[in-house]
Design a protein around this motif. Structure first.
Motif, mmCIF file in Angstrom:
data_model
loop_
_atom_site.group_PDB
_atom_site.id
_atom_site.type_symbol
_atom_site.label_atom_id
_atom_site.label_comp_id
_atom_site.label_asym_id
_atom_site.label_seq_id
_atom_site.Cartn_x
_atom_site.Cartn_y
_atom_site.Cartn_z
ATOM 1 N N ILE A 75 5.622 -1.716 87.752
ATOM 2 C CA ILE A 75 5.242 -2.385 86.702
ATOM 3 C C ILE A 75 4.448 -1.425 85.437
ATOM 4 O O ILE A 75 4.884 -1.635 84.361
ATOM 5 N N GLY A 76 3.469 -0.646 85.947
ATOM 6 C CA GLY A 76 2.674 0.123 84.965
ATOM 7 C C GLY A 76 3.513 1.160 84.548
ATOM 8 O O GLY A 76 3.536 1.269 83.028
ATOM 9 N N ILE A 77 4.381 1.800 85.259
ATOM 10 C CA ILE A 77 5.268 2.977 84.640
ATOM 11 C C ILE A 77 6.242 2.256 83.844
ATOM 12 O O ILE A 77 6.413 2.934 82.584
ATOM 13 N N SER A 78 6.643 1.337 84.080
ATOM 14 C CA SER A 78 7.900 0.701 83.296
ATOM 15 C C SER A 78 7.446 0.304 81.741
ATOM 16 O O SER A 78 7.734 0.396 80.781
ATOM 17 N N ALA A 79 6.292 -0.555 82.002
ATOM 18 C CA ALA A 79 5.399 -1.087 80.946
ATOM 19 C C ALA A 79 5.171 0.050 79.881
ATOM 20 O O ALA A 79 5.339 -0.208 78.759
ATOM 21 N N VAL A 80 4.372 1.029 80.560
ATOM 22 C CA VAL A 80 4.028 2.213 79.625
ATOM 23 C C VAL A 80 5.139 2.749 78.869
ATOM 24 O O VAL A 80 5.143 3.390 77.647
ATOM 25 N N SER A 81 6.324 3.335 79.635
ATOM 26 C CA SER A 81 7.526 3.902 79.264
ATOM 27 C C SER A 81 8.215 3.013 78.027
ATOM 28 O O SER A 81 8.349 3.576 77.029
#
Length: 271
Positions: A75-81
């Motif tokens: 979730i964190g990596i996808s949201a930031v990307s």
């Protein structure tokens, strides 16, 4: 000589007065994670105790901690990307075309309490049958990550001389090419800063996961909440889970500390 010594002592006293209140809660949490429940609630506090790893064993065995870790990472990596993909061009446009109203609107969206978005998100995602899905949590976390990236990078892009882009455009590059080949490489420290801060805020978010997710997509902060019951609070496990959750954020900050400091001070203009 004596005056210099006094100034040095006063300086260290001021530093100590600032550092102790900041580090004390963290040190208390760290030591408590190695204590038994009896040692934690003992009064006066026991500074000397026999350390134990039982709290960490309960966290990783009783709670599906690795699953929560995977969910938080996805979730964190996808949201930031996704926020980077949308936020960098938006920040560049705000900086170069002086879109101050848009910048203030994005800042207001960041300052609004997250709970004000929960009811609309819940209705929308439940109607679309997206509850307990990565899509729902990624989109909700973008409410946190996207404004941070836009706000930091719009200020950062303003520090980059426009003459550098104009020079590239004179040589035949389009504005998009100048943005990708000239501006973004220079803005590296600012991008690292915004990504680091956005990921940490996403990583630590509790509210969206508590409402919009169930067992399949719950994130790490829920691991702490699971040790709180109506009858009692397992303080040892709570402290151990908190340390385990904070560790990636601390490591990430330490790795990129130099870039974060440079990015926040807007010192990335290169001649």
């Amino acid at each position: 000589m004596r005056a210099a010594l006094i100034r040095k002592i006063l300086f260290f006293l001021v530093i100590l007065a600032i550092v102790v209140p900041v580090l004390f809660p963290f040190l208390w949490m760290l030591t408590s994670s190695f204590k038994t429940q009896v040692d934690i609630v003992a009064w006066p506090p026991r500074l000397v105790f026999s350390p134990t790893l039982q709290n960490y064993e309960r966290v990783f065995r009783e709670q599906n901690f690795l699953k929560y870790f995977t969910n938080s990472s996805i979730i964190g990596i996808s949201a930031v990307s996704l926020s980077l993909l949308m936020g960098l061009p938006a920040a560049y446009s705000i900086a170069r075309y002086k879109q101050k109203r848009l910048s203030m609107f994005i800042l207001i969206a960041r300052l609004m309490p997250g709970i004000s978005f929960l009811m609309p998100w819940y209705i929308i995602f439940s109607r679309l049958k997206l509850m307990d899905s990565y899509i729902a949590l990624i989109l909700s976390h973008m409410l946190i990550t996207l404004p941070i990236i836009v706000w930091i990078m719009s200020s950062y892009f303003e520090t980059i001389p426009i003459e550098m882009e104009e020079s590239a455009m004179v040589d035949g590059a389009t504005r998009q090419r100048a943005f990708l080949s000239v501006v973004l490489p220079i803005a590296g420290p600012g991008i690292v800063t915004s990504v680091t801060l956005a990921f940490i805020f996403s990583w630590n978010n509790f509210m969206f996961s508590q409402v919009l997710s169930m067992e399949r997509t719950r994130t790490l902060p829920i691991a702490i909440y699971n040790f709180v019951s109506y009858a009692e609070v397992d303080w040892g496990a709570v402290m151990a889970a908190a340390v385990a959750i904070m560790a990636p954020a601390i490591i990430l900050t330490m790795i990129f500390q130099k870039y974060v400091v440079k990015g926040l001070t807007m010192g990335a203009v290169k001649g």
